[in-house]
Structures are given as C-alpha cells and as structure tokens.
Design a protein around this motif. Structure first.
Motif, mmCIF file in Angstrom:
data_model
loop_
_atom_site.group_PDB
_atom_site.id
_atom_site.type_symbol
_atom_site.label_atom_id
_atom_site.label_comp_id
_atom_site.label_asym_id
_atom_site.label_seq_id
_atom_site.Cartn_x
_atom_site.Cartn_y
_atom_site.Cartn_z
ATOM 1 N N UNK A 106 -8.193 -6.379 -2.335
ATOM 2 C CA UNK A 106 -7.836 -6.174 -3.686
ATOM 3 C C UNK A 106 -6.592 -5.420 -3.960
ATOM 4 N N UNK A 107 -6.526 -4.221 -3.033
ATOM 5 C CA UNK A 107 -5.299 -3.573 -3.367
ATOM 6 C C UNK A 107 -4.286 -4.179 -2.823
ATOM 7 N N UNK A 140 0.618 -0.830 -0.558
ATOM 8 C CA UNK A 140 0.822 -0.928 0.763
ATOM 9 C C UNK A 140 1.176 -1.958 1.614
ATOM 10 N N UNK A 171 -12.023 -3.599 -1.057
ATOM 11 C CA UNK A 171 -11.252 -2.886 -1.608
ATOM 12 C C UNK A 171 -9.865 -2.912 -1.284
ATOM 13 N N UNK A 226 -15.318 -1.848 2.036
ATOM 14 C CA UNK A 226 -13.916 -1.098 2.078
ATOM 15 C C UNK A 226 -12.888 -2.053 2.404
#
Lengths: 110, 881
Positions: free
Chosen positions: A54-55, A2, A51, A48
């Motif tokens: 981390x992404x 992303x 996460x 959330x």
C-alpha cells in the motif's frame, strides 16, 4: 516513497489479490496462498506485506462493514491499483523475456 | 454468539489493542478471530489457542504501530493553534477566574525560583577547585571519659599535615596554613588593619585551584614571598601592577617586609575560607619556635587540608590515625593518646553545609533542605489550586467538549487541549513569576547576605531548570483536568451544565484536604519556631548581658591592665571593667589536663575541663552568682598557689554532693597548681544549643584577649566615644570595634532567626495561595447552589443558618487536614527542637491554636463568598427557571 521494487512474496500477494477480486481481505488472501502455493505465510507477515504494498502504491484498500463471523469486526478489502497492475505486467514480461532467452540445450543439461 | 462456541484467551487481544494504532485494530483483531474460528473447526481447541497466541505475537510488527500519514500532520498543528486560541479566549472571558489561577501559579513559581537560587548557591560551595572531590579538611576530635566526641577543632597540630603527606601513600599531598589575626599592613602612605595574614605551604597549588592574574605556582617557594588576591592588590596599589612590590606587615610590634610574587583572583563568594594574604611557609619555618612546629598534640593553630588519590578510601585512612597518634604522642595521664584525641577528615564540599561545633561554616544542610521542601510545597499548593479551580468550573466547558466530540475529537484530543491550556497558564505564570522574583531578589540578597542573580547568562542552569519546572507544572496541574474533561460521555456533555459528576468530587476533596494539611502544618511550624526563638531570647542564661561592651584587649592594654581599668572607671558611666580569655556567647575552646588530689580519700582523679582566664572583676561585670566559697582572690596570683573557681556542673561531675564540699580541694590544672576557692552558679556560656559544660575559672595572666565593660544606661554614645579614646591611646594603629554582648548573644541564634523569617514569609505566601484556591472553589460552589440557597431564604432561612450550612460542609475537610497535619508537623518540629539543649515542648494548646487559626482563615474565606449569595435578593437567582 520507498523504492518500487516488487519482492517475491509481495508479487504473490499482489497476484492473489488479483485472483480474489472483490473478496481480497487478510484471511482470504492467506488461505488462497496456502491453497495454491503450499506455503503458509503467517498472518503478521502478510499484513506487513500488505502495508508495504500500500505504501508503494500498488494496492489500495477500503474498510467493509461489520460482519457476524469475526466477532463483529470490520474487514479491510484490497484491490490492485493501475500502478500495481503495470508493475505486475512488467514483472511478468521481464520474466518471459528472460525465459525465452534460455537456449534449449541448457535445459537438457539440468 | 452461542455459548457453546469456544473462546480464545483474552489477553493477546488486549496486548494487541494496546500495541496497535487504532485504525489497524479492527482489521487485525478481526482476522485473528476469523482464523481462530476457521482453525477450531479443523483442530483441537488447545492447538487453535496456541496458533491464536502465536499469530497475535506475529502481528507485533512495525507497520501496526504506524499512523496513517495522509491526514494527520497538518491537522495537529491547526488543532494546537486552536487549543492555544481557545485557552486565551477563555482566560479573557473569565478574567477573575484566570486571574486567581495565574496569581497562584506565578507566586508559587516566583517563590520556587528564589528558593532554587538559594539552594543552588548553598550547594555550590567550594566546588570550584579542580580536586574538590578529593580534598578533605583535617579536624581534631577531643574525646571525653566515655569516648564520645566532646569538642571538635577544625585547626590541626603542625605535624599532622606533614606526617599524613610523608607516611601515607593514599595522600597525594597536604597543605598547612598558619593564620594570624589583625595584622597591620602598610604600603607607602596606605595602612590597613587586616583580619587575617597566612603562612601557607607551596603545596597549596596542588590542593586548591587558583587563577593567576600575575605570577605562577612558583610564587611561594622563596622566603618573604607573598601572594595576594586581586581585590587586595587594588586596595593597596590601585591600578598599578602589584608584582614585585613590597608590603610591610606588622604583627605584635614586629615588622617584616614581603615581596609580592603572585596575584590571584579572589576566592569566590561560595568558599568556606577567604584569605587575602598568603605568605611562603619557609618564612615562617625560619623564625618559628622549633618546639611549636613539632607538635602532634595541642597547638591547634594550623588549618590543614589533604588531597587524596582519586578513589582512595578516607575511612581506611581514618582507621590508621589512632596508631599514628599513639606512636607520636606519649601517653596522656597514663592513657593512650588515641583515647583522648582523634583525627577525622571532613570533605571539602561538605564543610559549608555541615556547620558543626567550631567549624567555619555558617549554614546548615538541615535548613537548606528545609527551604527546598518549602519551595516544592508552595509550588504543589499552587498546582493543586489550578486543578481544583479548573475542574470545579467544568460545567463552563462541558458544551464545548461535547461539540468537539461530536465533530470527531477523541479522548486524546480533549486531554491534549486541556494540557495545552494548563501549559499556557504555566508559561504566563513563569514570566510573571520571573518578574516577581526579580522584584524580591534584592530583599532576599540583603536578607541571606548573598549575591544571587536571576540573570540567565550568569546561571544557565536556572533557565533550563525553570523552563523544566514550568513544563512539569503545566503537566502536573493539567493532568487531572485533562483526564477529567475527556471522560465525559458526548451526550451527557451536550445535555447541559447540570451533569452530576458522581464520585469525582472525592479526588477534588482529597486535594483540598491535602492543601489545607500543608497550610496547617506550615502554621504550626511557624508558631513553634517563633515560640522557640522567643523562649531562647528570654531564657535566663545565668549572666547579665545588658549594657556590656566587648572589645579587643590588645597586648599593650594587657601590659598595664589594672591601670587601663582604673582609667576607664574614672568615667562615671562605666560601672566595671574586666579582661578575660573569652566571654559568654562565645565558645569554650581551651582545655587543659587536670588532676584532683582528693585530700579526704587520698584518691587522685584525672580529668579535662575547659577553662577560662578571668580577672577579679569578671563575675561582677557579668553578674555571675557565687554559690559557695569566695568570689576570687584579690591578692595577686602566682602559679603555685592558684585559686580556682569551678561551676556547679563541674562540682557535680567531680563527685561532690554539695558545692561547699569542693572548697579548699587541692588541684593541678595544666601548669597551674592550687586550691578550689569558690563555686559559681551555672550559666550558659555557649548558646542554648548545647548543655552547660563543666568549667574552671582561673585568675591568670595569659591570653586575656577580651575586654568587657559594664556601662550605665546613660549617654551610651558618649561612653563609647570615651572607650574609643582610651583604646586609641594604647593602640594608635588599631580600629576600635566594640560590640554589645546582648547583640552577640542574639547573633548566636541568627540561623534560627533567619529560618523563622523565611519560613514565616513563605508560609504566609502558601497560606495566601491556598486561600485563593478555597475562594475560587467556594465561589463556584455558591454559584451552583445559588438556587437552593434562594429557596431556603424564601422559606425563611436566616443568614446565620445559611452560613452555618455552608461552613458545615467544609468543616470535615478542615478536620481531615488537621488530622493529617498534626503528626507530620509534630514529627519534623520535634526533630528540629532536639537541636537545642533547651527547648519548649509542643503542647496541645499550641497545636489547637494553630488549628484554630487555620480554621478561622478558612471560615473567613468561605463566609466572604457565602455572604454574597446569602444576602442577595432571592429573586435574582430564581427568576429564570
């Protein structure tokens, strides 16, 4: 991957992880944010955000051993990656630059 | 953890662990717990609980569901590859076991495919018409004195169709046909006797759909226009265009020319009607007797179909019919017409499946669903087989499961592995089953008189459905082994093959019981159907059907009937000949209104019984007994002093205590008037499905279309040749189509005969599959008990005692199956038997016989395996301890 845009809440989480150093896990981060910013992020929102961070590659995590205090369950500890650090510095710089550009006059008007 | 510590409610945790990916669970639940501890030190317990629940719900976010991307993807493909590889290696290693499994599954699937094709074909009748769902056939019901339907006519009176069309807005249009039979049709030097010729209204194109080869929907507007089907065009004109050519049609000596204005594709095989010649209605109207074409009552010679507006309520239309009939038909014998007849509407798509009294359908929804059920049962038995065999052999795979678990396989992985394995079996079985059904297809087609095709391009539904079935079978058969194997503790699995599986044998035993129950029910079914058919065929119908030849009594024969009969009798091999309107094994179609003038009590009785026109040799040909009065008046009858014969049932219904009382009673019957001169014994004019009807036999002149000739048993081919020669002498243009009455008699039960054959075949297959399963199961259990049995042998057990011991453990299974099978089979079979007016009863003997047969089959199967172990040298099994 992303976009690597850093949101406002994400930035606070990232900074808090930096502050907590080796003790940065879910509940600790939540309490630290509550203490310092007077806002009460929900635990779900926090995870959330973690996460997402981390992404995006700004933080990494490892699982700790089981502890007595939380029903014998493991913690996941987070620390900032080099990429995360770079993003933080960049965000900070940008902010400072913009801040410096504000003429003194306009401050008075506020 | 101290007991004093307060605990949050458990359910949010369970909810979360159900929702979350495994790797998130610990972290999230830990945080929840920690926050709860933190809060309970600062606030009240109930408040902390509330926060706890709120947080738990708050965690239900997409990230928690997500799997970590890093390792998983590639690994899965590799693992699936491995699962397939291991499946095939296992098959190769245990060839006998794999063979039994695959044989069972593929036979099951093959049967299922064939039955699917059959059922699909049966259900597809008449659906090719665009408006199929809105089209209904008009049927006429006759009511008896109690208001029950006593007779159904699928042809309507001529005015029904036109009135429905003009007076009822919900009827878009209607179409009437007027068929006549056995016309001779000529073109140039070609000449054929056809079975039907039809006049039909041009509205046919608004009701039914046709594909035009030549011409268009204007084809039937002109007089003497004719529409034919493609195959007929080929028959008369070869490869030439038929359009505009002229056919000469000869019927009852009159000849008429028709110009061909359209050629359409043949009716598909899945049609309840199949007409090759359709001529314009206007041709018929020009010539028709105006009295005949204006009937609302009687003259049921016009197949009539209506097309309703989409969504129109057919029940509402039906409710309006009594008023329509009463308006147009004068009272019948003083009663309103609607108390005598009624109009009903039969959905086009259901005509084929609901073959009821007098309708054109040859099949029956009941049997179609029954075959469907048998197909599913066979498949279920095959699946159960697979489940049983693969779990029975669990020990073989236990080490493998253990090692996989040690190397990090989770429950899910093990389940998936065994599902992949059952899928591989299912796919192999699918291919083999396809091959098997292709081999059997010719037989099925001959038998069912269909042209079913396994070609996937003809039938894409089949391909789709069959693949789906294979997947379902794979999952169904694999589900139990998969959960069973995945449940083992790693350590227990590694420790060795002797793991005791407590409580798990229960489910397996249940499966075997179920499988055996199906088998037994099928055996009972086959026996009962067989006995019933035997019963029908050997039941005395009250007339002699042996050596009676039946053929068409053409008008030219009728014109000089007595001469024709005496010509026949010159042949010493011909015993007697008789012409009549109908013959036994047919249906009693015609009925007239009758009045009985009861001389003694001066009481007049009105009634309506079916009648039969016979001549004075009829009773002799069919050897029908006369119980009172005289056989038949030998003197030539006249319409005013007719002598009537009635049957015993009629005498009883008309209120006479003994047949003798009926003799000499005065009676009017339709246009006949006369006296009852005799009473004949009851005989089954119609099939044993229906009860004996009251009937009246009249020695009359009209409508004697059927010739019955009783012949001697010698030189039958010669006699038939003689009959043909005499027939041809009167009808040079016609083909001679003789049939034997006992063949016609048997043909009445063709549906049942077919049911018996098919259910027998598939039941035998089901039983074989079940035996295969039992064979595998017993074989495995013997392998496990080989040491025990060897020890027993060493200690002096005899072969008999060992066999007894082994069989005893299966006796309970068979008994259980028996207890389940009997009521189920009894329920369905009694239902089937009630479709016959005359039927056998399902007795204890019959049930016991079936039970014993099934037990015997099981016993033989078990012994075949047990003997191997029991006769072997004990040393062989005891050596390596």
């Amino acid at each position: 991957m992303k976009g690597t845009y850093l949101g406002e809440f994400e930035e606070i989480v990232l900074l808090t992880i930096g502050v907590l150093q080796k003790e940065a896990y879910g509940v600790a981060i939540k309490l630290e944010i509550e203490n310092r910013t007077q806002r009460k992020p929900s635990i779900g929102a926090l995870h959330s955000a973690l996460s997402r961070l981390e992404d995006k590659g700004f933080i990494e995590s490892h699982e700790g051993g089981a502890t007595q205090s939380r029903g014998g369950r493991r913690k996941r500890f987070y620390n900032i990656t080099a990429e995360g650090k770079r993003t933080l510095i960049k965000a900070n710089q940008l902010r400072n630059e913009l801040f410096d550009l504000i003429p003194n006059l306009s401050f008075k008007a506020v | 953890m101290s007991g004093s510590r307060s605990n949050p409610p458990r359910w949010p945790e369970r909810m979360l662990s159900w929702f979350c990916a495994e790797e998130h669970q610990d972290i999230l639940l830990g945080d929840l717990e920690e926050l709860y501890e933190y809060r309970s030190s600062k606030m009240s317990r109930s408040k902390a609980n509330l926060f706890y629940i709120k947080d738990a719900f708050d965690m239900l976010r997409p990230f928690a569901l997500k799997k970590r991307r890093t390792q998983v993807k590639n690994n899965h493909i590799a693992m699936y590859k491995n699962y397939f590889k291991i499946s095939f290696r296992n098959m190769l290693r245990h060839k006998a076991y794999a063979g039994i499994n695959i044989a069972g599954l593929s036979v099951g699937m093959g049967c299922f495919m064939l039955i699917f094709l059959y059922v699909q074909d049966e259900l597809s009748y008449d659906r090719h018409h665009e408006h199929a769902d809105d089209v209904y056939r008009v049927v006429v019901n006759d009511y008896n004195g109690n208001g029950e339907v006593s007779r159904v006519f699928t042809y309507a009176s001529p005015m029904h169709g036109s009135t429905l069309r003009s007076d009822y807005p919900q009827v878009i249009t209607s179409v009437r046909f007027n068929p006549w039979y056995f016309p001779i049709i000529k073109y140039a030097d070609k000449q054929f006797e056809e079975s039907y010729f039809n006049y039909v209204e041009p509205t046919i194109f608004d009701v039914f759909s046709f594909e035009f080869v030549e011409g268009n929907t204007d084809a039937l507007n002109e007089p003497n226009a004719l529409m034919i089907t493609e195959s007929t065009a080929k028959k008369y004109f070869g490869d030439e265009s038929a359009f505009g050519k002229t056919l000469e049609v000869v019927n009852r000596g009159e000849s008429k020319d028709f110009k061909i204005t359209a050629v359409v594709k043949d009716f598909p095989e899945q049609s309840h009607m199949s007409y090759d010649f359709m001529a314009s209605w206007i041709t018929y109207e020009i010539d028709a007797d105006p009295r005949g074409i204006n009937d609302y009552y009687g003259n049921y010679n016009y197949p009539t179909y209506v097309r309703m507006a989409p969504g129109a309520d057919i029940a509402q239309l039906k409710a309006q019919m009594p008023a329509m009939l009463d308006k147009n038909i004068p009272d019948i014998q003083g009663a309103k017409a609607s108390t005598r007849i009624g109009l009903d509407f039969q959905k086009l798509t259901q005509i084929h499946l609901n073959a009821s009294a007098g309708s054109g359908g040859t099949s029956n929804a009941y049997y179609v669903y029954l075959f469907g059920a048998i197909g599913v049962l066979v498949l279920v038995i095959a699946c159960i087989n697979y489940m049983n065999l693969s779990t029975a052999k669990y020990a073989m795979r236990l080490k493998e499961v253990g090692v996989r678990k040690v190397l990090g396989a989770r429950k899910g992985n093990i389940s998936r592995q065994f599902l992949v394995e059952s899928m591989s079996y299912a796919l192999i079985a699918l291919l083999l089953g396809y091959g098997l059904s292709a081999l059997a297809l010719g037989w099925v087609n001959r038998f069912a008189e269909k042209s079913l095709s396994l070609n996937p391009t003809d039938n894409p539904m089949l391909l789709l459905f069959v693949t789906l079935v294979a997947l379902v079978v794979g999952v169904l058969a694999g589900s139990y082994p998969a959960t069973f194997m995945a449940r083992f503790q790693t350590v227990a699995a590694l420790k060795g093959g002797r793991t005791k599986v407590k409580g798990r044998a229960g489910f397996r035993t249940g499966l075997v019981v179920f499988q055996f129950a199906i088998t037994m029910a099928l055996i009972i079914g086959v026996t009962v159907v067989d006995r019933q058919i035997h019963f029908i065929r050997t039941q005395d119908p009250g007339f002699d059907r042996e050596l009676v030849v039946n053929f068409w009594a053409s008008p030219s024969i009728n014109n000089s009937l007595e001469v024709f009969k005496s010509e026949l009798r010159t042949n010493p091999n011909i015993v007697q000949a008789s012409a009549s309107s109908r013959i036994p094994t047919g249906r009693l179609g015609d009925a007239l209104d009758a009045t009985l003038f009861n001389e003694g009590s001066k009481e007049v009785i009105d009634f309506r019984f079916p009648f039969l026109v016979i001549d004075n040799n009829y009773l002799e040909v069919y050897d029908i007994a006369v119980v009172a009065g005289e056989a038949i008046d030998q003197s030539a009858p006249s319409d005013s002093t007719q002598s009537f014969l009635i049957n015993e049932t009629a005498a009883k219904l008309l209120g006479w205590a003994s047949p003798e009382e009926a003799i000499g009673q005065k009676m009017d019957y339709g246009w006949y008037s006369g006296f009852i001169t005799g009473v004949v014994g009851d005989f089954n004019f119609e099939s044993l499905h229906s009860a004996i009807q009251p009937m009246i036999l009249i020695n009359g002149q009209q409508n004697k279309r059927s010739m019955s000739v009783k012949i001697a048993g010698e030189d039958i081919p010669g006699t038939l040749k003689f009959l043909e020669a005499r027939f041809k002498a009167y009808n040079p243009d016609r083909t001679f189509n003789p049939s034997f009455v006992d063949d016609l008699f048997n043909a009445q039960y063709e549906g049942e005969q077919r049911l018996s054959e098919i259910s027998k075949t598939f039941s035998i297959i089901a039983i074989l599959i079940a035996c295969l399963g039992l064979l595998g199961l017993v074989g495995f259990s013997m392998e496990q008990r080989s040491k025990e049995i060897s020890v027993r042998k060493v200690l002096g057990a005899t072969l008999a005692s060992i066999l007894l011991m082994v069989n005893r453990s299966y006796a309970l299974i068979i008994l259980g199956a028996f207890v389940i099978a009997v009521p189920v089979a009894y329920y369905f079979l009694s239902d089937w038997l009630t479709t016959f007016e005359y039927h056998i009863s399902i007795g204890v003997g019959l049930i016991l016989f079936s039970g014993l047969t099934a037990s015997l089959i099981a016993f033989v199967t078990i012994c075949s395996q047990a003997i191997k172990v029991a006769t072997a040298n004990p040393v062989k099994f005891l050596r390596n301890e």
